[in-house]
Design an enzyme around this catalytic site. Structure first.
Site, PDB file in Angstrom:
ATOM      1  N   ALA A  66       1.107  -1.355   0.194  1.00  0.00           N
ATOM      2  CA  ALA A  66       0.127  -0.477   0.035  1.00  0.00           C
ATOM      3  C   ALA A  66       0.756   1.365  -0.052  1.00  0.00           C
ATOM      4  O   ALA A  66       2.120   1.293   0.677  1.00  0.00           O
ATOM      5  CB  ALA A  66      -0.562   0.209   1.356  1.00  0.00           C
ATOM      6  N   GLY A 111       0.436  -5.770   0.178  1.00  0.00           N
ATOM      7  CA  GLY A 111      -0.486  -5.948  -0.809  1.00  0.00           C
ATOM      8  C   GLY A 111      -0.410  -5.875  -1.860  1.00  0.00           C
ATOM      9  O   GLY A 111      -0.834  -6.814  -3.084  1.00  0.00           O
ATOM     10  N   GLU A 114      -0.127  -9.924  -1.505  1.00  0.00           N
ATOM     11  CA  GLU A 114      -1.689 -10.410  -0.826  1.00  0.00           C
ATOM     12  C   GLU A 114      -2.037 -10.314  -2.732  1.00  0.00           C
ATOM     13  O   GLU A 114      -3.297 -11.010  -2.733  1.00  0.00           O
ATOM     14  CB  GLU A 114      -2.437  -9.326  -0.346  1.00  0.00           C
ATOM     15  CG  GLU A 114      -1.890  -9.675   1.146  1.00  0.00           C
ATOM     16  CD  GLU A 114      -2.291  -8.750   2.433  1.00  0.00           C
ATOM     17  OE1 GLU A 114      -2.275  -7.149   1.550  1.00  0.00           O
ATOM     18  OE2 GLU A 114      -2.779  -8.926   2.528  1.00  0.00           O
ATOM     19  N   GLU A 134       3.215  -5.529   6.789  1.00  0.00           N
ATOM     20  CA  GLU A 134       2.284  -5.153   7.579  1.00  0.00           C
ATOM     21  C   GLU A 134       2.792  -5.096   9.584  1.00  0.00           C
ATOM     22  O   GLU A 134       2.436  -3.835  10.291  1.00  0.00           O
ATOM     23  CB  GLU A 134       1.203  -5.179   7.705  1.00  0.00           C
ATOM     24  CG  GLU A 134       0.837  -5.145   6.156  1.00  0.00           C
ATOM     25  CD  GLU A 134       0.959  -6.599   5.289  1.00  0.00           C
ATOM     26  OE1 GLU A 134       1.769  -7.257   5.557  1.00  0.00           O
ATOM     27  OE2 GLU A 134       0.491  -6.518   4.119  1.00  0.00           O
TER      28      GLU A 134
HETATM   29  N1  DAK Z   1       4.512   3.890  -0.375  1.00  0.00           N
HETATM   30  C1  DAK Z   1       4.715   4.291  -1.116  1.00  0.00           C
HETATM   31  N2  DAK Z   1       5.740   4.881  -0.778  1.00  0.00           N
HETATM   32  C2  DAK Z   1       6.973   4.169  -1.058  1.00  0.00           C
HETATM   33  C3  DAK Z   1       7.045   2.388  -0.576  1.00  0.00           C
HETATM   34  C4  DAK Z   1       4.922   2.056  -0.795  1.00  0.00           C
HETATM   35  N3  DAK Z   1       4.552   0.978   0.352  1.00  0.00           N
HETATM   36  N4  DAK Z   1       7.312   1.538  -0.823  1.00  0.00           N
HETATM   37  C5  DAK Z   1       8.697   2.477  -1.280  1.00  0.00           C
HETATM   38  N5  DAK Z   1       8.154   3.504  -1.625  1.00  0.00           N
HETATM   39  C6  DAK Z   1       9.090   4.787  -2.439  1.00  0.00           C
HETATM   40  C7  DAK Z   1      10.913   5.628  -1.705  1.00  0.00           C
HETATM   41  O1  DAK Z   1       9.404   6.390  -0.315  1.00  0.00           O
HETATM   42  C8  DAK Z   1      10.759   6.294  -2.269  1.00  0.00           C
HETATM   43  O2  DAK Z   1      11.003   7.053  -2.759  1.00  0.00           O
HETATM   44  P1  DAK Z   1      11.527   8.813  -2.534  1.00  0.00           P
HETATM   45  O3  DAK Z   1      12.181   9.060  -1.597  1.00  0.00           O
HETATM   46  O4  DAK Z   1      12.099   8.148  -4.058  1.00  0.00           O
HETATM   47  O5  DAK Z   1      10.691   9.623  -3.159  1.00  0.00           O
HETATM   48  C9  DAK Z   1      10.648   5.116  -3.447  1.00  0.00           C
HETATM   49  O6  DAK Z   1       9.652   4.261  -3.680  1.00  0.00           O
HETATM   50  C10 DAK Z   1      12.181   4.127  -3.798  1.00  0.00           C
HETATM   51  O7  DAK Z   1      12.461   3.360  -2.399  1.00  0.00           O
HETATM   52  P2  DAK Z   1      13.239   2.966  -1.648  1.00  0.00           P
HETATM   53  O8  DAK Z   1      14.643   4.551  -2.179  1.00  0.00           O
HETATM   54  O9  DAK Z   1      12.930   3.288  -0.186  1.00  0.00           O
HETATM   55  O10 DAK Z   1      13.776   2.044  -1.828  1.00  0.00           O
HETATM   56  P3  DAK Z   1      15.321   1.148  -1.324  1.00  0.00           P
HETATM   57  O11 DAK Z   1      15.253  -0.173  -2.602  1.00  0.00           O
HETATM   58  O12 DAK Z   1      15.607   1.645  -0.368  1.00  0.00           O
HETATM   59  O13 DAK Z   1      13.685  -0.137  -0.805  1.00  0.00           O
HETATM   60  C11 DAK Z   1      12.131  -1.420   0.172  1.00  0.00           C
HETATM   61  C12 DAK Z   1      13.224  -0.605  -1.848  1.00  0.00           C
HETATM   62  C13 DAK Z   1      10.572  -1.891  -0.728  1.00  0.00           C
HETATM   63  C14 DAK Z   1      12.284  -1.986   1.461  1.00  0.00           C
HETATM   64  C15 DAK Z   1      11.496  -0.286   1.179  1.00  0.00           C
HETATM   65  O14 DAK Z   1      10.829   1.147  -0.190  1.00  0.00           O
HETATM   66  C16 DAK Z   1      10.405  -0.379   1.874  1.00  0.00           C
HETATM   67  O15 DAK Z   1      10.546  -0.864   2.519  1.00  0.00           O
HETATM   68  N6  DAK Z   1       8.584  -0.028   1.101  1.00  0.00           N
HETATM   69  C17 DAK Z   1       7.755   0.173   2.081  1.00  0.00           C
HETATM   70  C18 DAK Z   1       7.524  -1.621   2.027  1.00  0.00           C
HETATM   71  C19 DAK Z   1       6.270  -1.270   2.509  1.00  0.00           C
HETATM   72  O16 DAK Z   1       6.233  -1.628   4.272  1.00  0.00           O
HETATM   73  N7  DAK Z   1       5.071  -1.789   2.102  1.00  0.00           N
HETATM   74  C20 DAK Z   1       3.558  -1.306   2.916  1.00  0.00           C
HETATM   75  C21 DAK Z   1       3.094  -3.258   3.334  1.00  0.00           C
HETATM   76  S1  DAK Z   1       1.635  -3.050   3.972  1.00  0.00           S
HETATM   77  C22 DAK Z   1      -5.572  -2.158   3.827  1.00  0.00           C
HETATM   78  C23 DAK Z   1      -5.166  -3.289   3.383  1.00  0.00           C
HETATM   79  C24 DAK Z   1      -4.108  -3.603   2.738  1.00  0.00           C
HETATM   80  C25 DAK Z   1      -3.052  -2.442   3.006  1.00  0.00           C
HETATM   81  C26 DAK Z   1      -3.195  -1.362   3.112  1.00  0.00           C
HETATM   82  C27 DAK Z   1      -4.658  -1.325   3.960  1.00  0.00           C
HETATM   83  N8  DAK Z   1      -7.160  -1.721   4.069  1.00  0.00           N
HETATM   84  C28 DAK Z   1      -7.606  -3.080   3.888  1.00  0.00           C
HETATM   85  C29 DAK Z   1      -7.279  -0.699   4.420  1.00  0.00           C
HETATM   86  C30 DAK Z   1      -1.780  -3.383   3.211  1.00  0.00           C
HETATM   87  C31 DAK Z   1      -0.729  -2.951   3.726  1.00  0.00           C
HETATM   88  C32 DAK Z   1       0.889  -2.717   3.187  1.00  0.00           C
HETATM   89  O17 DAK Z   1       1.016  -2.919   2.022  1.00  0.00           O
END
Ligand code: DAK
Length: 263
Positions: A66, A111, A114, A134
């Protein structure tokens, strides 16, 4: 509808949806989910599409979960609205009658994992990484991860991944049965499209019947599942393909499946 956050293409009866927000590693924001949902609706109305492939833009990411910038601003009402839209979309994806293959080319987190889990199977590049992080955000998987992952890899392995929120490599995902095949990143799409093409050349009615029997049966006890199979097997004879397939064998030729229903 023109799309800004996905690329939707159809070629040789195979549809491809590419998640396309490479600057945010294809993270799922509200707009992307809306477009994804719209494209799935179009696919379900198009009888000529035989297989759907999902992948991510760029080399780095399938979908990095997400969009956290959006999540960080939500109140409970917005969360509920997004949640309903997300669930409807992923349910629509899972209920498509045609096979859906996830071509996971990089990060498939939260997501992103998922969505891949809601596909019929996953092929991954050797650079792919999977995870449900998450927990590290004070959340739990919200797009079916707590339900689909244990059904696929078993309850205890799913708990370990979800409790730790840790990432695993494509080869680890293969070892635990989450991924069907791992291929070098440069040949991922070629391999997936080859498999999709092989499936598309089979009988349309029998592929749909097989998918429906497996999916409905997996949500039932064995006795019910076997009854579902009886109905699905019978359904194959509503189409001309069953006649064509059996005749082709007897005539020692390749079948030409047209997917037409018997008159
Ligand atoms: N959201 C927004 N931006 C993101 C992002 C994300 N999930 N993942 C990466 N980016 C952005 C980074 O902020 C960065 O942007 P800038 O700083 O360049 O502007 C750019 O993408 C490149 O990322 P990194 O610089 O961080 O790249 P790295 O290679 O260093 O790291 C990484 C890659 C994938 C390990 C890291 O970016 C990371 O940990 N990203 C977040 C992963 C994460 O936690 N994803 C969310 C999981 S929670 C719902 C249902 C489902 C969900 C939510 C609600 N409802 C029922 C309401 C789902 C929740 C999730 O998916």
């Amino acid at each position: 509808m023109g799309y800004e956050n996905i690329i939707f293409a159809v070629e040789n009866s195979i549809a491809t949806i590419t998640f396309n927000r490479p600057k945010a590693l294809n993270a799922l924001n509200h707009e992307l989910i809306k477009e994804f949902s719209e494209a799935i609706g179009k696919i379900s109305e198009n009888e000529a599409i035989r297989v759907l492939v999902l992948t991510g833009s760029g080399e780095k990411s399938f979908v990095a979960g997400a969009d956290i910038t959006e999540l960080a601003t939500f109140n409970a009402f917005q969360a509920k609205k997004l949640s309903e839209m997300g669930h409807n979309t992923i349910n629509k994806l899972q209920e498509l009658p045609i096979p859906v293959i996830a071509a996971v080319n990089g990060f498939a987190l939260g997501g992103g994992s998922e969505i891949a889990l809601a596909c019929d199977f996953i092929y991954a590049s050797d650079k792919a990484k999977f995870g449900l992080p998450e927990i590290t955000l004070g959340l739990i998987p919200g797009y079916g991860g707590t339900q689909r992952l244990p059904r696929l890899i078993g309850k205890n392995r799913a708990k370990e991944l979800i409790f730790l929120g840790k990432m695993i490599s494509a080869s680890e995902a293969y070892e635990i049965g989450m991924v069907n095949k791992v291929v070098p990143s440069e040949s991922l799409m070629e391999e997936v499209l080859k498999t999709a093409g092989m499936i598309a050349s089979k009988g349309k009615v029998s592929i749909r019947a097989a998918k429906q029997a497996i999916n409905s049966g997996m949500n039932s006890d064995l006795a019910t599942g076997l009854k579902i199979e009886i109905d699905a097997f019978s359904l194959c004879f509503a189409g001309e393909d069953a006649r064509e397939g059996t005749n082709a064998f007897l005539e020692k030729r390749k079948p030409e499946f047209k997917g037409a229903l018997n008159k």
